[in-house]
Design a protein around this motif. Sequence first.
Motif, PDB file in Angstrom:
ATOM      1  N   ALA A  17      13.133-138.398  -8.304  1.00 48.88           N
ATOM      2  CA  ALA A  17      14.435-138.790  -7.777  1.00 48.88           C
ATOM      3  C   ALA A  17      15.557-138.067  -8.511  1.00 48.88           C
ATOM      4  O   ALA A  17      16.535-137.638  -7.895  1.00 48.88           O
ATOM      5  CB  ALA A  17      14.610-140.302  -7.890  1.00 48.88           C
ATOM      6  N   LEU A  18      15.421-137.913  -9.822  1.00 47.36           N
ATOM      7  CA  LEU A  18      16.480-137.261 -10.590  1.00 47.36           C
ATOM      8  C   LEU A  18      16.487-135.744 -10.404  1.00 47.36           C
ATOM      9  O   LEU A  18      17.473-135.091 -10.754  1.00 47.36           O
ATOM     10  CB  LEU A  18      16.363-137.631 -12.066  1.00 47.36           C
ATOM     11  CG  LEU A  18      16.621-139.113 -12.365  1.00 47.36           C
ATOM     12  CD1 LEU A  18      16.449-139.396 -13.850  1.00 47.36           C
ATOM     13  CD2 LEU A  18      17.993-139.542 -11.883  1.00 47.36           C
ATOM     14  N   ARG A  19      15.463-135.183  -9.842  1.00 49.60           N
ATOM     15  CA  ARG A  19      15.467-133.747  -9.529  1.00 49.60           C
ATOM     16  C   ARG A  19      16.283-133.458  -8.262  1.00 49.60           C
ATOM     17  O   ARG A  19      16.767-132.352  -8.089  1.00 49.60           O
ATOM     18  CB  ARG A  19      14.037-133.246  -9.344  1.00 49.60           C
ATOM     19  CG  ARG A  19      13.274-133.148 -10.641  1.00 49.60           C
ATOM     20  CD  ARG A  19      11.853-132.712 -10.415  1.00 49.60           C
ATOM     21  NE  ARG A  19      11.112-132.668 -11.667  1.00 49.60           N
ATOM     22  CZ  ARG A  19       9.809-132.826 -11.767  1.00 49.60           C
ATOM     23  NH1 ARG A  19       9.074-133.034 -10.689  1.00 49.60           N
ATOM     24  NH2 ARG A  19       9.223-132.781 -12.941  1.00 49.60           N
ATOM     25  N   ASP A  20      16.409-134.440  -7.391  1.00 49.29           N
ATOM     26  CA  ASP A  20      17.194-134.293  -6.165  1.00 49.29           C
ATOM     27  C   ASP A  20      18.665-134.601  -6.479  1.00 49.29           C
ATOM     28  O   ASP A  20      18.978-135.701  -6.939  1.00 49.29           O
ATOM     29  CB  ASP A  20      16.671-135.257  -5.106  1.00 49.29           C
ATOM     30  CG  ASP A  20      17.477-135.215  -3.820  1.00 49.29           C
ATOM     31  OD1 ASP A  20      18.051-134.157  -3.511  1.00 49.29           O
ATOM     32  OD2 ASP A  20      17.530-136.250  -3.132  1.00 49.29           O
ATOM     33  N   PRO A  21      19.584-133.663  -6.249  1.00 48.73           N
ATOM     34  CA  PRO A  21      20.991-133.874  -6.621  1.00 48.73           C
ATOM     35  C   PRO A  21      21.627-135.108  -5.978  1.00 48.73           C
ATOM     36  O   PRO A  21      22.361-135.839  -6.644  1.00 48.73           O
ATOM     37  CB  PRO A  21      21.684-132.593  -6.142  1.00 48.73           C
ATOM     38  CG  PRO A  21      20.608-131.579  -6.063  1.00 48.73           C
ATOM     39  CD  PRO A  21      19.354-132.318  -5.726  1.00 48.73           C
ATOM     40  N   TYR A  22      21.350-135.368  -4.715  1.00 46.50           N
ATOM     41  CA  TYR A  22      21.953-136.527  -4.058  1.00 46.50           C
ATOM     42  C   TYR A  22      21.415-137.837  -4.653  1.00 46.50           C
ATOM     43  O   TYR A  22      22.184-138.754  -4.957  1.00 46.50           O
ATOM     44  CB  TYR A  22      21.688-136.492  -2.550  1.00 46.50           C
ATOM     45  CG  TYR A  22      22.221-137.723  -1.857  1.00 46.50           C
ATOM     46  CD1 TYR A  22      23.581-137.879  -1.629  1.00 46.50           C
ATOM     47  CD2 TYR A  22      21.356-138.736  -1.454  1.00 46.50           C
ATOM     48  CE1 TYR A  22      24.076-139.014  -1.015  1.00 46.50           C
ATOM     49  CE2 TYR A  22      21.846-139.871  -0.834  1.00 46.50           C
ATOM     50  CZ  TYR A  22      23.202-140.013  -0.616  1.00 46.50           C
ATOM     51  OH  TYR A  22      23.687-141.146  -0.020  1.00 46.50           O
ATOM     52  N   VAL A  36      23.525-140.877  -6.735  1.00 49.35           N
ATOM     53  CA  VAL A  36      23.480-142.303  -6.405  1.00 49.35           C
ATOM     54  C   VAL A  36      22.977-143.111  -7.607  1.00 49.35           C
ATOM     55  O   VAL A  36      23.549-144.152  -7.965  1.00 49.35           O
ATOM     56  CB  VAL A  36      22.597-142.553  -5.162  1.00 49.35           C
ATOM     57  CG1 VAL A  36      22.369-144.038  -4.927  1.00 49.35           C
ATOM     58  CG2 VAL A  36      23.224-141.899  -3.938  1.00 49.35           C
ATOM     59  N   ALA A  37      21.938-142.621  -8.263  1.00 50.21           N
ATOM     60  CA  ALA A  37      21.392-143.323  -9.436  1.00 50.21           C
ATOM     61  C   ALA A  37      22.416-143.354 -10.568  1.00 50.21           C
ATOM     62  O   ALA A  37      22.543-144.366 -11.270  1.00 50.21           O
ATOM     63  CB  ALA A  37      20.105-142.644  -9.902  1.00 50.21           C
ATOM     64  N   ARG A  93      18.852-132.592 -17.542  1.00 44.85           N
ATOM     65  CA  ARG A  93      17.565-132.439 -16.855  1.00 44.85           C
ATOM     66  C   ARG A  93      16.433-132.264 -17.866  1.00 44.85           C
ATOM     67  O   ARG A  93      15.329-132.787 -17.681  1.00 44.85           O
ATOM     68  CB  ARG A  93      17.631-131.243 -15.909  1.00 44.85           C
ATOM     69  CG  ARG A  93      16.393-131.119 -15.082  1.00 44.85           C
ATOM     70  CD  ARG A  93      16.532-130.057 -14.036  1.00 44.85           C
ATOM     71  NE  ARG A  93      15.276-129.962 -13.317  1.00 44.85           N
ATOM     72  CZ  ARG A  93      15.183-129.723 -12.051  1.00 44.85           C
ATOM     73  NH1 ARG A  93      16.249-129.520 -11.328  1.00 44.85           N
ATOM     74  NH2 ARG A  93      14.003-129.649 -11.469  1.00 44.85           N
ATOM     75  N   ILE A  94      16.692-131.538 -18.930  1.00 46.09           N
ATOM     76  CA  ILE A  94      15.666-131.337 -19.967  1.00 46.09           C
ATOM     77  C   ILE A  94      15.323-132.667 -20.634  1.00 46.09           C
ATOM     78  O   ILE A  94      14.143-132.957 -20.872  1.00 46.09           O
ATOM     79  CB  ILE A  94      16.139-130.299 -21.002  1.00 46.09           C
ATOM     80  CG1 ILE A  94      16.232-128.919 -20.351  1.00 46.09           C
ATOM     81  CG2 ILE A  94      15.235-130.270 -22.215  1.00 46.09           C
ATOM     82  CD1 ILE A  94      16.870-127.856 -21.229  1.00 46.09           C
ATOM     83  N   GLU A  95      16.334-133.492 -20.918  1.00 50.32           N
ATOM     84  CA  GLU A  95      16.076-134.798 -21.527  1.00 50.32           C
ATOM     85  C   GLU A  95      15.256-135.684 -20.587  1.00 50.32           C
ATOM     86  O   GLU A  95      14.367-136.412 -21.050  1.00 50.32           O
ATOM     87  CB  GLU A  95      17.396-135.494 -21.864  1.00 50.32           C
ATOM     88  CG  GLU A  95      18.151-134.850 -23.000  1.00 50.32           C
ATOM     89  CD  GLU A  95      19.543-135.439 -23.183  1.00 50.32           C
ATOM     90  OE1 GLU A  95      19.935-135.641 -24.351  1.00 50.32           O
ATOM     91  OE2 GLU A  95      20.220-135.694 -22.174  1.00 50.32           O
ATOM     92  N   VAL A  96      15.545-135.603 -19.304  1.00 54.54           N
ATOM     93  CA  VAL A  96      14.794-136.387 -18.320  1.00 54.54           C
ATOM     94  C   VAL A  96      13.326-135.975 -18.334  1.00 54.54           C
ATOM     95  O   VAL A  96      12.427-136.819 -18.388  1.00 54.54           O
ATOM     96  CB  VAL A  96      15.405-136.212 -16.907  1.00 54.54           C
ATOM     97  CG1 VAL A  96      14.481-136.762 -15.830  1.00 54.54           C
ATOM     98  CG2 VAL A  96      16.771-136.866 -16.830  1.00 54.54           C
TER      99      VAL A  96
END
Length: 108
Positions: free
Chosen positions: A63-68, A72-73, A19-22
């Motif tokens: 989108a990447l903050r949402d686990p679902y 999928v991504a 998450r930090i890298e994102v």
Amino acid sequence: MKLLDNPFFVLGLTADASRIEVEREAQKLLGMLELGFTEAATYATPLGPQLRTAEMVRAAVAALRDPYQRLVAELWARHAPPARGEPPARPAPAATRDGLRRALGWKP
């Protein structure tokens, strides 16, 4: 399409990114886009290079903050074919008549 707008491709990260890298990559890309850096204007996908906008970067992070959505991504990114770069360059045509004949398989 899941391959063109995949958040990992938009951010230029692997599916293993933390998450930090994102967050760091998103901030870096937003800064580069704001300053008009050409290398930040496109990103690689399995279907070829695509244009990147600041809105796309923000949507990818969201989108990447949402686990679902992240799951999928990740699935799409992990199982996608390798990213394609620019289309292969076509060879230059032969300048002479003999060179052209050889290129076509003729024997002099």
